[in-house]
Write an enzyme that holds these catalytic residues in place. Structure first.
Site, short mmCIF file in Angstrom:
data_model
loop_
_atom_site.label_atom_id
_atom_site.label_comp_id
_atom_site.label_asym_id
_atom_site.label_seq_id
_atom_site.Cartn_x
_atom_site.Cartn_y
_atom_site.Cartn_z
N LYS A 78 -9.06 8.01 13.09
CA LYS A 78 -10.62 7.97 13.36
C LYS A 78 -11.55 9.13 12.98
CE LYS A 78 -9.51 9.35 18.15
NZ LYS A 78 -8.00 8.94 17.91
N ASN B 184 0.76 -1.14 0.05
CA ASN B 184 -0.16 -0.07 -0.03
C ASN B 184 0.78 1.34 0.01
OD1 ASN B 184 -2.91 1.18 0.37
ND2 ASN B 184 -1.41 2.27 2.14
N GLU B 185 0.58 2.01 -0.98
CA GLU B 185 1.49 3.33 -1.11
C GLU B 185 2.86 3.21 -0.67
OE1 GLU B 185 -2.25 6.41 0.20
OE2 GLU B 185 -0.84 6.04 1.55
N GLU C 74 -8.47 5.17 -3.80
CA GLU C 74 -8.69 5.85 -2.63
C GLU C 74 -9.33 7.37 -3.14
OE1 GLU C 74 -6.12 5.82 0.69
OE2 GLU C 74 -5.60 3.71 0.36
#
EC number: 3.2.1.23
Length: 661
Positions: A359, A157-158, A310
């Site tokens: 979050k 990922n990335e 994304e």
């Protein structure tokens, strides 16, 4: 297996626009999974990415394999008609790996260790890391190779880690020996005669760690090349494992938008599906232009349809102030991606986390739940994407204009000790792309050594470093009848970051009608220089033109450069020695494009309206908050509503239409 024999995005989409995002169900009790599936089905979600950050869940201690929870999820997705993009979890190793094997942890240039507790804490050169990453990938691929839910592999990922540690140093030396062969060749390329830096042993060479003063710029350039290559080796090792188990399943890894650390032209050639993560700032008035640039670049890397891996359904969590998206903006920017070639529209993430560092990063289901505005807008978008999928997927976008970009030129131009720290390669690239975007000229991106013969106009915002092959390619393009426009500080250095004689390659000086480039005159922030008809920013140059070859010139007015050319044309080649203010740059490029035969998608569009043709479809997107009316001669059908459109169409705030003739 050769890249061209591999499957592609069409094998995953199967005639649909993929819609969904990263799903991290390990953060939630299992009873939530069934509620998630209900909401996914209502929203039209047909694809989720599983396992991106799940290594500690899959391998809680060395050698363990806990696949039961993932088995149940894969089955649950398949039972509900939702495909799975299955990720290898190797971007964030579990804490036990760093604790038991400190050699897997990367080190910064001052020798500090990057510890576990965050993410991407791995050394790309660590043999131990690579061995453990291959083992979990092998077992994951073997277990799910035949699962009917599997539609695509997502590796890591990335990719974005740097490492200056001892194992990376040894790998750097091996990489350099393969590139240069001898120390004499390396010393010549690096210009080590300067500051007594000559190397008498390979063992003396280190990554560019923290020095007393400025680093050797070619050493830094090679280290950036090396880092991109080491990360690519990590990707290829995992890609080849999953490809061996599932030769029929396409493989991707997600780029970050215009990311400094990867030579994405080279990486894209190793991917079955080119995907990107894209997070424009909703408060930035140029957010949609930034989105368009990244989308054009990604489409060009993919040479066709691509995947938006994304985006944010609402606010992110990493800006100083994280603003939500106003009502309708998520829909608008998602459809902009589709207009510019995306066959997959996905998010990070499905359900907003209640704990952890992200979050406050939004999800398709926000903390407000299914009654929240975010989910309701996601559900509307899912229905609209399903409505247009059959006529959009696979559709191509034609462009008359190519913008040239090269990571090696960017890396070299970012060195210390340069004429101006305010000249930022991405900012210059954005300025030139903006001028074309606001002129409604559809653009591809290309590497300077790519075949350019299919374009009417080639634009070089800035390429400080150009190889001989790239220069020959530009010359051949112009000799073949193409029109070239170049910005300042182009063709200054060769591939070793050695300044070319004369401050610009002699072949380019001849092409542009420059007899002598006497001096660079960088400008202070906010400072401008007067030119005939406009003002220049950021940069200016003291140029002596070749009067015999220059056909047209725009002079500087006043000051040290009075009367010298700010812009000059020789035949079909233009050189712009400053950065004109936005309106002036747009007018200049629009004029040159028209002369080259490149036409806008539509004429007379209201401010803030974007027009893109994808195949036979015309996308019109209103990036403004006020309603507008657009002339669209003829009779069309808006695929989003099914309504007929004749001659004009009304676009409300953040409005979109997709017109079929």
């Amino acid at each position: 297996m050769a890249v061209h024999e591999r499957p592609g995005l069409a094998d995953a989409t199967r005639g649909r626009i993929l819609f969904g995002g990263d799903y991290n169900p390990e953060q939630w009790p299992e009873e939530t999974w069934h509620e998630d599936v209900r909401l996914m089905r209502e929203a039209g979600v047909n694809s989720v990415t599983l396992g991106v950050f799940s290594w500690a869940k899959l391998e809680p201690h060395p050698g363990a394999r806990e696949f039961g929870w993932l088995d149940r999820l894969m089955d649950l997705m398949h039972d509900n008609g939702i495909g799975v993009v299955l990720a290898t979890p190797t971007s964030s190793p579990p804490p036990w790996l760093g604790r038991l094997h400190p050699d897997t942890l990367p080190r910064t240039e001052d020798g500090s260790t990057e510890w576990w507790g965050g993410r991407q804490h791995f050394s790309h050169s660590s043999a131990t890391y690579r061995r453990h990453a291959a083992a979990i990938t092998e077992d994951l691929a073997a277990r799910y190779a035949g699962h009917p839910a599997l539609t695509m592999w997502h590796i890591n990922n990335e990719y974005c880690t740097y490492d200056h540690g001892d194992e990376a140093a040894a790998a750097f030396r091996r990489w350099l020996r393969e590139k240069y062969g001898t120390l004499d060749a390396l010393n010549t390329a690096w210009g080590t005669a300067f500051w007594s830096q000559g190397y008498d042993s390979w063992d003396g060479i280190l990554p560019p760690r923290t020095p007393h003063y400025l680093k050797n710029p070619t050493q830094v350039l090679d280290f950036r090349r090396f880092t991109s290559d080491m990360l690519l080796e990590c990707y290829l090792a995992e890609r080849d494992i999953v490809a061996r188990h599932t030769p029929h399943i396409p493989v991707t890894t997600n780029f970050m938008p215009l990311f400094f650390g990867q030579d994405a032209w080279r990486w894209a050639g190793e991917e079955d599906v080119v995907s990107v993560d894209l997070y424009p700032d909703p408060r930035d008035p140029l957010g949609p232009q930034h989105g368009a640039l990244v989308q054009d670049l990604t489409r060009s890397q993919a040479r066709g349809p691509w995947m938006l891996m994304e985006q944010a359904a609402g606010p992110v969590n990493w800006r100083g102030v994280n603003h939500p998206k106003p009502r309708g903006l998520n829909r608008l920017w998602s459809l902009q991606a589709v207009a510019r070639g995306a066959d997959a529209v996905c998010y990070f993430q499905w359900r907003q986390s209640r704990q952890g560092a992200e979050k406050f990063h939004s999800g398709m289901v926000s903390h407000a739940g299914e009654r929240g505005r975010t989910y309701q807008e996601v559900k509307q978008l899912g229905a609209e994407l399903a409505r247009i999928s059959g006529e959009v997927t696979g559709g191509r976008i034609g462009a008359d204009v190519a913008v040239l970009h090269d990571w090696h030129a960017w890396w070299a131009s970012a060195q210390d000790g340069r004429p101006s720290t305010h000249v930022d390669h991405p900012a210059v690239l954005h300025a030139w792309h903006r001028a074309l975007w606001e002129s409604h000229l559809t653009t591809d991106f290309a590497h300077p050594e790519h075949d350019l013969s299919g374009y009417r106009l080639v634009v070089v915002p800035q390429l400080y470093l150009l190889t001989d092959a790239a220069i020959d390619n530009l010359l051949a393009y112009v000799r073949g009848g193409g029109t070239l426009v170049s910005g300042f500080l182009t063709g200054v250095a060769d591939e070793d970051d050695r300044v070319r004689a004369g401050g610009m390659d002699a072949r380019l000086r001849e092409l542009f009608g420059i007899r002598t480039l006497h001096e660079w005159w960088p400008l202070e922030p906010g400072e401008t220089v007067a030119c005939d008809g406009f003002r220049g920013t950021l940069w200016s140059e003291e140029i002596e033109p070749d009067a015999e070859t220059v056909a047209e010139s725009v002079p500087y007015k006043g000051g040290e450069l009075d009367g010298l050319p700010a812009v000059l044309r020789s035949g079909r080649a233009w050189y712009v020695s400053t950065l004109p203010e936005p309106d002036a740059l747009r007018a200049l490029l629009a004029r040159v494009a028209a002369g080259a035969g490149a036409r806008p998608v539509l004429d007379g569009l209201p401010a803030g309206v974007e027009a893109v043709r994808r195949g036979d479809l015309l996308f019109l997107l209103n990036h403004g908050r006020e309603p507008v009316t657009v002339d669209v001669p003829g009779t069309h059908t808006d695929l989003l509503t099914g309504d007929p459109v004749t001659d004009t169409v009304a676009l409300g705030r953040y409005g979109v239409v997709v017109l079929r003739p």
